[in-house]
Design an enzyme around this catalytic site. Sequence first.
Site, mmCIF file in Angstrom:
data_model
loop_
_atom_site.group_PDB
_atom_site.id
_atom_site.type_symbol
_atom_site.label_atom_id
_atom_site.label_comp_id
_atom_site.label_asym_id
_atom_site.label_seq_id
_atom_site.Cartn_x
_atom_site.Cartn_y
_atom_site.Cartn_z
ATOM 1 C CG HIS A 114 31.387 44.899 45.272
ATOM 2 N ND1 HIS A 114 31.198 44.400 44.005
ATOM 3 C CD2 HIS A 114 32.667 44.601 45.603
ATOM 4 C CE1 HIS A 114 32.310 43.824 43.596
ATOM 5 N NE2 HIS A 114 33.225 43.934 44.538
ATOM 6 C CG ASP A 191 26.731 41.901 48.248
ATOM 7 O OD1 ASP A 191 27.344 40.909 48.688
ATOM 8 O OD2 ASP A 191 27.273 42.771 47.535
ATOM 9 C CD GLN A 194 33.813 41.563 51.968
ATOM 10 O OE1 GLN A 194 34.371 40.887 52.843
ATOM 11 N NE2 GLN A 194 34.375 41.787 50.798
ATOM 12 C CE LYS A 217 34.230 38.706 48.075
ATOM 13 N NZ LYS A 217 35.381 39.504 47.694
ATOM 14 C CB CYS A 358 34.395 46.636 42.989
ATOM 15 S SG CYS A 358 35.503 45.667 41.994
HETATM 16 C C1 PLP Z 1 30.161 43.352 49.249
HETATM 17 C C2 PLP Z 1 30.616 42.598 48.044
HETATM 18 N N1 PLP Z 1 29.719 42.245 47.118
HETATM 19 C C3 PLP Z 1 30.047 41.545 46.025
HETATM 20 C C4 PLP Z 1 31.355 41.179 45.811
HETATM 21 C C5 PLP Z 1 31.671 40.401 44.582
HETATM 22 O O1 PLP Z 1 32.145 39.143 44.929
HETATM 23 P P1 PLP Z 1 32.633 38.142 43.780
HETATM 24 O O2 PLP Z 1 33.756 38.845 43.090
HETATM 25 O O3 PLP Z 1 33.080 36.938 44.525
HETATM 26 O O4 PLP Z 1 31.474 37.916 42.908
HETATM 27 C C6 PLP Z 1 32.328 41.544 46.711
HETATM 28 C C7 PLP Z 1 33.745 41.213 46.474
HETATM 29 O O5 PLP Z 1 34.649 41.843 46.915
HETATM 30 C C8 PLP Z 1 31.950 42.263 47.863
HETATM 31 O O6 PLP Z 1 32.839 42.630 48.772
#
Ligand code: PLP
Length: 402
Positions: A114, A191, A194, A217, A358
């Site tokens: 992401h 990270d 998910q 989430k 993203c």
């Molecule tokens: C794998 C991953 N990393 C980071 C993020 C960013 O999350 P946030 O927008 O809550 O900071 C997301 C959001 O979709 C994600 O799926």
Amino acid sequence: MLDVVNIRNDFQILKTGVIYLDSAASSLTPEPVIEKMLEFYRGYRANVERGIHRLSQKASDELLKARRKVQSLINAGSDSEIIFTKNTTEGINSVANGIEWNKGDKVVTTLLEHHSNLVVWQRAARRSGLKLELVQPDKEGLFNIGDFERAIDEKTRLVAVAHVSNVLGSLLPVKEITKIAHTRGAEVLVDAAQSVPHMPVDVRALGCDYLAFSGHKMLGPTGIGVLFVGEGLLKSLEPFCVGGGTIEEGGLEDYELGPSPARFEAGTPPIAEAIGLGGAVDYISKIGLGEIEKHERGLMEKMYSGLSGISNVEVYGPSDPKKRAGILSFNVEGMGPHDVAAILDNTAKIMVRSGQHCAMPLHTKLLNRPNGTVRASIYVYNTKEEIEKFIATVDEISRTLA
Ligand SMILES: Cc1ncc(COP(=O)(O)O)c(C=O)c1O
């Protein structure tokens, strides 16, 4: 087995007849979590750690309870390792801005990240002269561990990887990656945006140094996230924001930072949101993350085989259900992903996400789909019937072009 009928009763939005398949973007929030936040606003609305009066004491106690619930959820060693942030993105930025980099340090990440776990490192490379290496997965989003063995060298300071791909749903071998990184003296950031909402995650079993995720989430409110920082790194990581609450001693010209987590949480924290997140952890824990994972796996197998069986639908990510979580991206041949998403909503009240999620490099370099994909993602409240309706609607959409 998870009682989905009972669970669905806690989600007002589901009573409007929508089929919500966009939980990877943001999940819905159940009534007990909303109630938990209202309790704060109605019963003990005051600042934390700043007053000796009873309302401030109660708010501070509840905030600490929430922190301890998160600690227990991910099996962290102490509550000082749990830092409340705004979201996953802020957690990852805190690490990038908190490490004292040397020119020539290397960061290893992957092609399926992401942007929140990629652009951050690209900027750090630009600003601090870091070398960035992206490990490439196969077409399904699965990795050969040997590629990490090759990429992680003695110059590597940090390995920053997703636990689960937000587009392909593939699971990354984080434990094995951590082992390799540690033998070469590198730290590891996971990270977990998910993974934490959908499966048991144990930071001590993974062995990672940093782990970031978002409350919104995992049935919690927006505006709250978590950064886990391992005990040994709490002093060397520089908070990127300082001010009220972060110091032990303050003089006219200098200051001394206090202990974690206060040193990382400058200013008044999102109190209601953190307490709400504690409520979400309670809600999830009562059901059990193992049960949630099983429920999602069953639905995903159905979704994967249903969509792959439609002749002009292209499905991405692992074909082996054991190697994927509850995220499935696809395209209908000859139709743009936004069009498919709009038709799903307009004709069947099915909410999915469309576009690049993203993750531009993944779409352009790995999938060769610069216009993006349609993404359906599931959670604890989804049912077999909803998945059947979804498959049937995609099938109908695909026939309109035949
Ligand atoms: C794998 C991953 N990393 C980071 C993020 C960013 O999350 P946030 O927008 O809550 O900071 C997301 C959001 O979709 C994600 O799926």
